[in-house]
Design a protein around this motif. Structure first.
Motif, short mmCIF file in Angstrom:
data_model
loop_
_atom_site.label_atom_id
_atom_site.label_comp_id
_atom_site.label_asym_id
_atom_site.label_seq_id
_atom_site.Cartn_x
_atom_site.Cartn_y
_atom_site.Cartn_z
N LYS A 153 -15.82 -35.30 15.10
CA LYS A 153 -17.00 -34.70 14.97
C LYS A 153 -17.66 -34.96 13.80
O LYS A 153 -16.77 -34.22 13.10
CB LYS A 153 -17.91 -32.94 15.42
N LYS A 166 -25.08 -27.52 21.22
CA LYS A 166 -24.94 -28.47 21.25
C LYS A 166 -25.99 -29.46 21.84
O LYS A 166 -26.41 -29.44 23.10
CB LYS A 166 -24.13 -29.62 21.72
N THR A 201 -24.76 -29.15 16.96
CA THR A 201 -24.68 -29.98 16.59
C THR A 201 -24.93 -31.48 17.66
O THR A 201 -25.64 -30.50 18.84
CB THR A 201 -22.95 -29.68 17.48
N GLU A 216 -23.62 -30.84 12.33
CA GLU A 216 -23.00 -31.90 12.66
C GLU A 216 -23.44 -32.59 13.26
O GLU A 216 -24.14 -32.61 13.85
CB GLU A 216 -22.03 -30.69 13.29
#
Ligand SMILES: Nc1nc2c(ncn2[C@@H]2O[C@H](COP(=O)(O)OP(=O)(O)OP(=O)(O)O)[C@@H](O)[C@H]2O)c(=O)[nH]1
Ligand SMILES: [Mg+2]
Length: 589
Positions: A367, A517, A551, A571
């Motif tokens: 990541k 995410k 993310t 991210e």
């Protein structure tokens, strides 16, 4: 004759007008004549009255005789019996019944009839019943006769009516041309067969049989030849089957067979082959040579469907495929589905030994932290090096593992192995490990995580657990409790695949989750669709609003990366930054 004399005497004796001889003892001739004439008149009147009376009586007698003959002439059986079922009278038409019953006047009726006679008598209410006598069916009316001690039996032969009813029922359920069950009866039978299979864990099949190019036979040889061929095919199909199977004509040139209680697919294929063979025997109809063939669609129940509609639809799809394959053949519905079932079973079998055989390996998807530009975290991804098959996609074996609950030991292994490798790498990296729905529901999940951390010696802060949005929201209250206990251990949590399920924002706000995410499907469209950009921006803002990091998964292009940076995403992971790689290739950077 006596009556007549009596009346005459009475009239003469009573006559007031007869004055007798005068004082001289003489009766005048005139008086005598008068008297005689009066008497004659009276006699004539009495005579007339008598004659009428006799006529009347004769008429009554005649009527009585006629009436007495009435039950005798009744074309239906009429009987009279005493309350104990002894037959007292039976008309001529009762003879057939009496023969069947082996009784006669003066003897008892059969027990089942006597019992009803007794009941009817005691309840003093009529009763009707249908009885079979030889090949006939009779309707019997038991009629009690008030205060007489008798019960009358009126019988009627209703055989013809019953037969007519049965033939109507038969007509409604059978095909005129071939006499086979029609679609309606077929569906009823199929429904029963499916229920039976479900109840007893059995297997059955529908063979949907359609003649090939039947239109050509009609066109070239005539409709009558076509009809005759349909009858021949019907007979041939009947010849292929066991008694427990059903064959029907669904319409046109389409027939169907229900094959009950089969052991396996090869038995179904066996029958399909024998049907194909039988149907394709050449036939001579009225001098016309015909060479029929058929195609068969096979659907297996309850595997291919647990309702008549589903099973028939499956067979129809398969029939279509058989026709497309070139006709004169059979095809199983979703044949690849059967292959897939077999494949899944094999995967499950092999999965059971895969841990012990050390066939699993972990790869890592690094990541990238967008603010620092550092890669200090990675998601652990399981790979299965299946002997002789190479690496098998997790998309294929994880669902099998979840269904068979093998995901529990596999998940435990993954967690322990990921932590072990982090420890071994000596890097201060954060590893993300996925938890499946099944694992998440295990009572000992928190203990398992704690135990794995302890065993590896990795700091809890170096572990992130990913739970999909669907699993988290499915039982959000319970999820929140488990989340809190996990966070108490010091690990961090991420909601995976965000956007693919339904999230309750109020729960999301409450969850002690540090990260969401964004699913790859949303990331794919950014840069090419304004609404996708807006959506991702909204999710990032939402996450930040809830104090969560965001993310983005599946980032593959520089443009996507630029937009995500611009939006403020924290991210990314994806091929643009790095493909997933074996542990030795992943180093924090
Ligand atoms: N003789 C006769 N023909 C019928 C009867 N009912 C339907 N048909 C004909 O049967 C044919 C059935 O058509 P399809 O099965 O679609 O066509 P096919 O020519 O058999 O072609 P494929 O099935 O695709 O191989 C049609 O031409 C109908 O007119 C019937 O009771 N008697
Ligand atoms: Mg056809």
């Amino acid at each position: 004759m006596n009556i007549r004399v009596e009346i005459i005497m009475l009239n003469i004796g009573d006559t007031p007008e007869f004055e007798g001889p005068d004082s001289k003892g003489q009766v005048s001739n005139e008086d005598l004549e008068k008297e005689l004439s009066r008497l004659t008149g009276e006699l004539a009147f009495a005579n007339e009255t008598l004659r009428k009376e006799v006529k009347e009586r004769e008429k009554t007698e005649r009527e009585n005789t006629e009436l007495a003959k009435f039950p005798e002439e009744n074309p239906n059986p009429v009987m009279r019996c005493s309350q104990d079922g002894t037959l007292l009278y039976a008309n001529q038409s009762s003879r057939f019944l009496l023969n069947i019953w082996e009784t006669a006047v003066g003897r008892r009726l059969p027990l089942n009839v006597s019992v009803i006679v007794g009941e009817v008598f005691h309840r003093a209410t009529p009763q009707e019943m249908e009885i079979a006598a030889g090949n006939q069916v009779y309707s019997l009316l038991f009629q009690p006769v008030a205060d007489s001690g008798y019960v009358y039996l009126y019988a009627r032969d209703i055989t013809a009516r019953i037969e007519a009813k049965q033939s109507l029922i038969h007509l409604a359920h059978h095909d005129d041309l071939t006499g086979l069950p029609n679609r309606r009866l077929f569906q009823d039978r199929l429904e029963s067969a499916i229920s039976h299979a479900k109840l007893h864990g059995g297997l059955g099949a529908v063979h949907l049989i359609d003649l090939d190019h039947f239109k050509d036979i009609n066109d070239s040889e005539g409709h009558a030849t076509g009809d005759a061929l349909l009858k021949v095919i019907a007979d041939r199909l009947c010849g292929c089957l066991r008694e427990s199977d059903t064959v029907a004509r669904l319409g046109g040139d389409e027939f169907a067979v229900i094959q009950a209680d089969v052991k396996d697919l090869s038995e179904i294929a066996g029958l399909a082959n024998s049907i194909l063979h039988q149907v394709s025997l050449p036939e001579n109809i009225d001098g016309h040579s015909v060479y029929p063939t058929a195609s068969i669609g096979l659907s297996v129940f309850p595997d291919d469907g647990d309702s008549t509609e589903q099973v028939l639809r499956g067979a129809d799809t398969a029939l279509y495929r058989a026709k497309a394959k070139g006709r004169a053949t059979y095809s199983f519905f979703e044949r690849q589905m059967h292959r897939a079932v077999k494949r899944r079973k094999a995967i499950e079998r092999d999965l059971r030994s895969a841990i012990d055989a050390q066939e699993f390996v972990l790869h890592y998807q690094p990541k990238l932290d967008l603010s620092s530009g550092l890669s200090l975290a990675a998601e652990a991804l399981i790979r299965w090096d299946r002997p002789g098959q190479g690496f098998l996609s997790p998309a294929e074996f994880i669902p099998v593992a979840e269904k068979s609950k093998l995901i529990v030991p596999i998940g435990s292994w993954t967690l322990a192995e990921a932590l072990r490798q982090v420890r071994e790498s000596g890097n201060d990296i954060k590893v993300a490990v996925n938890l499946s729905a099944v694992q998440f529901k295990e009572d000992n999940l928190v203990e398992l995580v704690r135990g794995s951390l302890d065993a590896s010696g990795v700091a809890p802060g170096n572990l992130e657990l990913e739970i999909t949005e669907t699993v988290a929201m499915e039982d959000a209250e319970n999820a929140e409790t488990v989340f809190r206990r996990l966070v108490d251990l010091g690990v961090s949590l991420a909601i995976d695949d965000f956007g693919t399920g339904y999230s309750s924002l109020s729960y999301l706000k409450q969850f002690p989750v540090q990260r969401i995410k964004i699913d790859k499907t949303f990331v794919d469209d950014i840069g090419s669709s304004e609404s996708a950009d807006a959506l991702v921006r909204a999710v990032v803002n939402l996450g930040h609003g809830f104090n969560m990091k965001v993310t983005a998964e599946g980032v593959e292009t520089e443009e996507q990366l630029a937009i995500l940076k611009d939006i403020g995403c924290d991210e990314i992971q994806g091929y643009f930054h790095s493909r997933h790689c074996p542990p030795m290739n992943f180093r924090a950077s």
